[in-house]
Design a protein around this motif. Structure first.
Motif, PDB file in Angstrom:
ATOM      1  N   ASP A 172       0.862  -1.180   0.000  1.00  0.00           N
ATOM      2  CA  ASP A 172       0.000   0.000   0.000  1.00  0.00           C
ATOM      3  C   ASP A 172       0.895   1.226   0.000  1.00  0.00           C
ATOM      4  O   ASP A 172       1.404   1.636   1.044  1.00  0.00           O
ATOM      5  N   GLU A 173       1.101   1.781  -1.182  1.00  0.00           N
ATOM      6  CA  GLU A 173       2.033   2.890  -1.321  1.00  0.00           C
ATOM      7  C   GLU A 173       1.572   4.118  -0.538  1.00  0.00           C
ATOM      8  O   GLU A 173       2.371   4.813   0.085  1.00  0.00           O
ATOM      9  N   ARG A 174       0.273   4.367  -0.510  1.00  0.00           N
ATOM     10  CA  ARG A 174      -0.263   5.541   0.180  1.00  0.00           C
ATOM     11  C   ARG A 174       0.047   5.491   1.670  1.00  0.00           C
ATOM     12  O   ARG A 174       0.466   6.467   2.270  1.00  0.00           O
ATOM     13  N   LEU A 175      -0.140   4.321   2.294  1.00  0.00           N
ATOM     14  CA  LEU A 175       0.110   4.165   3.725  1.00  0.00           C
ATOM     15  C   LEU A 175       1.537   3.722   4.044  1.00  0.00           C
ATOM     16  O   LEU A 175       1.951   3.724   5.190  1.00  0.00           O
ATOM     17  N   GLY A 176       2.277   3.291   3.019  1.00  0.00           N
ATOM     18  CA  GLY A 176       3.663   2.873   3.232  1.00  0.00           C
ATOM     19  C   GLY A 176       3.812   1.482   3.812  1.00  0.00           C
ATOM     20  O   GLY A 176       4.861   1.149   4.358  1.00  0.00           O
ATOM     21  N   PHE A 177       2.795   0.626   3.686  1.00  0.00           N
ATOM     22  CA  PHE A 177       2.875  -0.743   4.196  1.00  0.00           C
ATOM     23  C   PHE A 177       3.689  -1.605   3.249  1.00  0.00           C
ATOM     24  O   PHE A 177       3.601  -1.471   2.039  1.00  0.00           O
ATOM     25  N   TRP A 178       4.481  -2.502   3.823  1.00  0.00           N
ATOM     26  CA  TRP A 178       5.290  -3.405   3.020  1.00  0.00           C
ATOM     27  C   TRP A 178       5.364  -4.770   3.692  1.00  0.00           C
ATOM     28  O   TRP A 178       5.071  -4.901   4.866  1.00  0.00           O
ATOM     29  N   VAL A 179       5.718  -5.792   2.907  1.00  0.00           N
ATOM     30  CA  VAL A 179       5.810  -7.161   3.423  1.00  0.00           C
ATOM     31  C   VAL A 179       7.217  -7.692   3.222  1.00  0.00           C
ATOM     32  O   VAL A 179       7.967  -7.228   2.353  1.00  0.00           O
ATOM     33  N   LYS A 180       7.554  -8.663   4.059  1.00  0.00           N
ATOM     34  CA  LYS A 180       8.863  -9.320   3.973  1.00  0.00           C
ATOM     35  C   LYS A 180       8.661 -10.815   4.170  1.00  0.00           C
ATOM     36  O   LYS A 180       7.973 -11.227   5.101  1.00  0.00           O
ATOM     37  N   PHE A 181       9.260 -11.613   3.305  1.00  0.00           N
ATOM     38  CA  PHE A 181       9.221 -13.073   3.421  1.00  0.00           C
ATOM     39  C   PHE A 181      10.643 -13.584   3.620  1.00  0.00           C
ATOM     40  O   PHE A 181      11.536 -13.225   2.861  1.00  0.00           O
ATOM     41  N   VAL A 182      10.837 -14.416   4.641  1.00  0.00           N
ATOM     42  CA  VAL A 182      12.093 -15.133   4.838  1.00  0.00           C
ATOM     43  C   VAL A 182      11.705 -16.601   4.983  1.00  0.00           C
ATOM     44  O   VAL A 182      10.994 -16.967   5.918  1.00  0.00           O
ATOM     45  N   VAL A 183      12.161 -17.424   4.054  1.00  0.00           N
ATOM     46  CA  VAL A 183      11.771 -18.834   4.017  1.00  0.00           C
ATOM     47  C   VAL A 183      12.996 -19.664   3.675  1.00  0.00           C
ATOM     48  O   VAL A 183      13.753 -19.322   2.773  1.00  0.00           O
ATOM     49  N   ARG A 184      13.190 -20.750   4.441  1.00  0.00           N
ATOM     50  CA  ARG A 184      14.289 -21.653   4.104  1.00  0.00           C
ATOM     51  C   ARG A 184      13.930 -23.071   4.526  1.00  0.00           C
ATOM     52  O   ARG A 184      13.167 -23.286   5.461  1.00  0.00           O
ATOM     53  N   GLU A 185      14.499 -24.010   3.809  1.00  0.00           N
ATOM     54  CA  GLU A 185      14.311 -25.422   4.122  1.00  0.00           C
ATOM     55  C   GLU A 185      15.232 -25.789   5.282  1.00  0.00           C
ATOM     56  O   GLU A 185      16.391 -25.378   5.320  1.00  0.00           O
ATOM     57  N   VAL A 186      14.688 -26.540   6.254  1.00  0.00           N
ATOM     58  CA  VAL A 186      15.454 -27.000   7.416  1.00  0.00           C
ATOM     59  C   VAL A 186      15.133 -28.473   7.638  1.00  0.00           C
ATOM     60  O   VAL A 186      14.128 -28.978   7.147  1.00  0.00           O
ATOM     61  N   PRO A 187      15.967 -29.170   8.401  1.00  0.00           N
ATOM     62  CA  PRO A 187      15.630 -30.560   8.724  1.00  0.00           C
ATOM     63  C   PRO A 187      14.324 -30.615   9.522  1.00  0.00           C
ATOM     64  O   PRO A 187      14.061 -29.757  10.371  1.00  0.00           O
ATOM     65  N   SER A 188      13.498 -31.598   9.241  1.00  0.00           N
ATOM     66  CA  SER A 188      12.250 -31.777   9.984  1.00  0.00           C
ATOM     67  C   SER A 188      12.551 -32.072  11.448  1.00  0.00           C
ATOM     68  O   SER A 188      13.539 -32.733  11.765  1.00  0.00           O
ATOM     69  N   SER A 189      11.701 -31.556  12.331  1.00  0.00           N
ATOM     70  CA  SER A 189      11.846 -31.788  13.766  1.00  0.00           C
ATOM     71  C   SER A 189      10.452 -31.730  14.389  1.00  0.00           C
ATOM     72  O   SER A 189       9.473 -31.450  13.702  1.00  0.00           O
ATOM     73  N   GLU A 190      10.367 -31.968  15.689  1.00  0.00           N
ATOM     74  CA  GLU A 190       9.071 -31.841  16.357  1.00  0.00           C
ATOM     75  C   GLU A 190       8.571 -30.407  16.270  1.00  0.00           C
ATOM     76  O   GLU A 190       7.379 -30.167  16.122  1.00  0.00           O
ATOM     77  N   ALA A 191       9.459 -29.452  16.370  1.00  0.00           N
ATOM     78  CA  ALA A 191       9.087 -28.041  16.321  1.00  0.00           C
ATOM     79  C   ALA A 191       8.697 -27.594  14.915  1.00  0.00           C
ATOM     80  O   ALA A 191       7.813 -26.758  14.743  1.00  0.00           O
TER      81      ALA A 191
END
Length: 97
Positions: free
Chosen positions: A4-23
């Protein structure tokens, strides 16, 4: 990415593959966030930490002050759909002000 350029809202994605765990049983470490023009988080989906005693760590923050609530991760596609739905909600609420 600016959402939203008028309000200056922006998004950020950080995604990576990791070993599977309970968490992180699905093996995807992620942080999808929406910010205001000052950089303050307004909304976020992530699995960076435990919320309460829950495992897996998947959760989301509905507002700035929300410490997190459980999120039922089903798939990357559903995560993106849920995130963008919430971005639309925040934008609508912000435009109603």
């Amino acid at each position: 990415m600016v959402v939203d350029e008028r309000l200056g809202f922006w998004v950020k994605f950080v995604v990576r593959e990791v070993p599977s765990s309970e968490a992180i049983p699905h093996g995807v470490n992620y942080s999808l966030t929406m910010h205001d023009r000052r950089g303050s988080r307004m909304l976020g989906f992530d699995n960076a930490h435990r919320v309460g005693k829950q495992e897996p760590f998947d959760h989301w923050h509905r507002t700035r002050g929300d410490l997190g609530r459980q999120y039922g991760f089903e798939s990357p596609e559903m995560l993106l759909a849920d995130f963008w739905r919430e971005v639309d909600r925040v934008l609508k609420e912000s435009n109603d002000d």
